[in-house]
Design an enzyme around this catalytic site. Structure first.
Site, PDB file in Angstrom:
ATOM      1  N   SER B  45       1.114  -0.870   0.080  1.00 51.34           N
ATOM      2  CA  SER B  45       0.165   0.290   0.406  1.00 51.34           C
ATOM      3  C   SER B  45       1.047   1.129  -0.087  1.00 51.34           C
ATOM      4  CB  SER B  45      -0.853  -0.277   1.624  1.00 51.34           C
ATOM      5  OG  SER B  45      -2.083   0.716   1.458  1.00 51.34           O
ATOM      6  N   GLU B  46       0.909   2.019  -0.995  1.00 47.89           N
ATOM      7  CA  GLU B  46       1.575   3.387  -1.057  1.00 47.89           C
ATOM      8  C   GLU B  46       1.665   4.360  -0.071  1.00 47.89           C
ATOM      9  OE1 GLU B  46      -0.822   2.368  -3.562  1.00 47.89           O
ATOM     10  OE2 GLU B  46      -1.263   4.411  -4.319  1.00 47.89           O
ATOM     11  N   ASN B  47       0.992   4.806   0.967  1.00 49.32           N
ATOM     12  CA  ASN B  47       0.946   4.755   1.975  1.00 49.32           C
ATOM     13  C   ASN B  47       1.777   4.274   3.131  1.00 49.32           C
ATOM     14  OD1 ASN B  47      -1.227   2.962   2.426  1.00 49.32           O
ATOM     15  ND2 ASN B  47      -2.004   4.085   3.935  1.00 49.32           N
ATOM     16  N   GLY B  48       2.581   3.541   2.600  1.00 52.95           N
ATOM     17  CA  GLY B  48       3.525   3.231   3.336  1.00 52.95           C
ATOM     18  C   GLY B  48       3.413   1.861   4.574  1.00 52.95           C
ATOM     19  N   SER B  87       8.031   3.989   0.342  1.00 56.20           N
ATOM     20  CA  SER B  87       7.174   3.131  -0.222  1.00 56.20           C
ATOM     21  C   SER B  87       7.704   3.620  -1.603  1.00 56.20           C
ATOM     22  CB  SER B  87       6.199   3.635   0.134  1.00 56.20           C
ATOM     23  OG  SER B  87       4.699   3.064  -0.792  1.00 56.20           O
TER      24      SER B  87
END
Lengths: 234, 218, 234, 218
Positions: B45-48, B87
């Protein structure tokens, strides 16, 4: 290190009209809600805000937008805010949309003393217009400049009196990279502990990056998209 | 013809054991439900976060734990949390094996438009521009035609681009198509009950049909 | 994820003559001693080694130098090794000296998919010779290229079966940035645990960067400069 | 004339409450011993630590806990550990308030040479080039003359440079000197019992003497 301040009001007391602020958080997650409330109360205007999102109508940066405190937003995604859309379409609000990874990396660049970075994000799109393009090993990259923010305002889970910060779960997001990037960095935390209570191996943001820290009370931590599943019959 | 769940199911077959996968918002999110049990796949998940788990049980939502669509989620054992710079660092460094995302338009040379309709809608590109600029294995999940009945598989995109020459495969309610390096949509599979003629009619870009096109097995 | 291998020998089995390796550690601290021993045993030659230091005569990369396995060292400081100095002065060994921060940042650049970075380190010195210089905001910076390593070999304190790594104290040093930067990354750990035993908030290197992991036995962890103070009379 | 401890003692007076300080190898390391008690100062070690403590008690050495000189140390409460990239990131971003390091030569325009004697010694620059290129407040701690009796304060450096126009202040066994923006070593203080003439004789570069030069108080 005399970094502890008593309140959000004290922490933001010298933020002036026209300044550039970085605000941590992804959506409403990991948002410095106490400092935002203090900025709304203070009524400071003509701000440039660097933040991944623009909050929702009645929470986060949305509260500052409602009061017309924001001159310009630099964000990657702003799709949850009707007032934002209205100000954007009417031309009241200036908006620079930046790919999310570019946004994060331009913050990191500032915190790491790198004036510019290269990323392929945006090549061939309107994001590339007017920017220098360089080819390395057969691939094109945009040169993107480090941000220059007067203040970075972040939210951590825990902090100590030296300014060391620990984030919790995905509330980490942009907070550590922005914490590194402000000329002055303000951290609001849910728990403020004495120096020595955080394991040095667990520190996410070393205190050297943090100039002011305070404990916020009664965090609302609003959820933007509540998604759940039913418990299976046991 | 496939429904959204059917598109997700078909895409799930593209996932291999050991893959790290980034799923975009919308249909791609549904793909997580169809990853075969026992297959070792980690969702980024690119939010981390590496290791997205299922939605939380009612009452167990954690406001600090969300996916890139801002939905409350859970975290699986063996997960790792990191900041936004790392990320997208791992995305740029091609550590993510497969990226699945939605689109408004795809062109026959693999360009994608997904973030803006001038004068109407500007939500922003989020992480999509970073993902498509770096990922080597990109599958687009989308409807073959838009609400006005116009094809979304075009000779050239008409909307502002998200990235160029990047889409490798497209799965729609009608078909699975490969974007050829030399340009053109190669028809790989038909959805159950869909004819080649129907796909031809719904595809404005160059459609390449090399032989008998099998019906997809899902 | 099938990342766990049984031994250092298995982990390095496909490292070939002529390859470029990154090796973590600062001095002898946080050094991947088990993999180095395996490389010495394997006898692979003509290596280019990117590592902050070159070990000492009888430990660390010094062991590989003694066997003439290293064609080229890329390091920031090599002042603790007589055999190294001999090979350097005789011309047997090629050496590229790189400022320590530049070394770290070129690793990070590789791990973050950035082809080049800007740093002021080395401006006006022989390090700048032949490199592109750019001025940003009145200050000169060198453009330094990301490293390109076939393997990164790192040492962590703890790892799990997903490849997530946790370092201990200053043994962290170059290990996380090199772990991100290898085409293939090998991690040796003192403790190997099941997925789920490391708190996701405490992970320093996410498993996505790590391809092989194994538990090393009986770490020597040699001390380079033992400095102590006497206990006060109590 | 000062001994090494005296030089360290004098430099310690340059440290202010709240400073983050990077101490190089050699005399600079000794400075830590003379920071006034009660002053809040954090020592940065470029191998990845903020909060260097004293050497460990005998038998309590931890091989995982060293300073940039590879000496075993302890870690103070409130410390933070980080990787080498972040360590030099904070150095480049000018978060470290004061850098104290040794030198072989300093020129009257603030150039410094400290890492290489061609044909004789090449240990490498370590982190020195990064430090001097970024730090805004650099003090050099060194002997005024080398073992051959030649001045180390020169019109121009003769050895390969570590950095240019960067040294702000120099503390030697004879004097405290400021490097003037327009060039030249301004004599600020004399060591106890050292005359201006002795300092003049030991300084090859341009020495600027503006008035009565006080003896330093340490």
């Amino acid at each position: 290190m005399l970094k502890v301040v008593s309140s959000a009001d004290e922490a933001v007391h010298d933020i002036q009209d026209g300044m550039t602020l970085m605000l941590g958080g992804f959506g409403l997650c990991g948002l410095p809600e106490k400092c935002i409330a203090a900025l709304v109360k203070k009524g400071v205007k003509n701000l440039t805000c660097i933040s991944n999102n623009a909050g929702v109508d009645d929470f986060g940066i949305g509260l500052m937008l409602k009061q017309r405190q924001v001159k310009k937003m630099i964000s990657s995604y702003v799709g949850e805010n009707a007032e934002f859309e209205r100000q954007l379409l009417s031309g009241e609000l200036e908006v620079e949309l930046v790919p999310q990874g570019t946004l994060a990396t331009r913050c990191m660049a500032a915190g790491y003393g790198m004036p510019a970075v290269f990323t392929p994000a945006g090549i061939g799109t309107e994001v590339a217009v007017g920017k220098e393009i360089r080819n390395f090993n057969g691939k094109d990259y945009l040169m993107e400049m480090a941000f220059d923010a007067d203040f970075a305002i972040v939210k951590a889970w825990k902090g100590d009196t030296m300014g060391n910060l620990v984030y919790r779960s995905t509330a980490r997001n942009f907070n550590p990279v922005m914490a590194m990037a402000g000329k002055v960095t303000i951290a609001e935390v849910e728990e403020l502990v004495e120096a020595g209570e955080i394991d040095p191996d667990h520190v996410h943001t070393p205190g050297i990056y943090v100039h002011r820290i305070f404990k916020g009370e009664n965090y609302e931590k609003r959820i933007e998209q509540r998604t759940v599943r039913k418990k299976d019959n046991a | 013809m496939l429904d959204k769940e059917g598109i997700a199911k078909r895409i799930a077959k593209e996932i291999k054991d050991g893959y790290y996968v980034n799923l975009g918002i919308g249909i791609p999110t549904l793909v997580a439900n169809y990853i075969p049990k026992g297959m070792d796949v980690v969702l980024q998940s690119e939010n981390g976060l590496l290791g997205i788990g299922p939605f939380p049980f009612e009452g167990e939502e954690d406001p600090d734990t969300i996916n890139a669509g801002k939905q409350t989620i859970t975290i699986l054992p063996g997960s790792a949390i990191f900041d936004s710079a790392m990320s997208f660092g791992m995305i740029r460094a091609k550590k993510v094996n497969l990226t699945i995302l939605g689109a408004m338009e795809v062109s026959e040379n693999g360009d994608i438009a997904s973030w803006k309709i001038p004068g109407k809608m500007v939500k922003g590109m989020g992480g999509a521009m970073d993902l498509v600029a770096s990922a080597e294995n990109i599958i687009v999940a989308m409807q073959h035609v838009n609400k006005a009945g116009e094809s979304k598989l075009l000779p050239e995109c008409t909307l502002p681009l998200t990235g160029i020459n990047c889409v490798k495969k497209i799965v729609t309610e009608l078909a699975v198509l490969q974007v050829l390096p030399e340009g053109g949509f190669k028809l790989l599979e038909r959805a159950p009950g869909v004819s080649v003629e129907e796909i031809e009619a719904a595809t404005a870009g160059k459609l390449v049909i090399e032989s008998d096109v099998p019906e997809m097995a899902i």
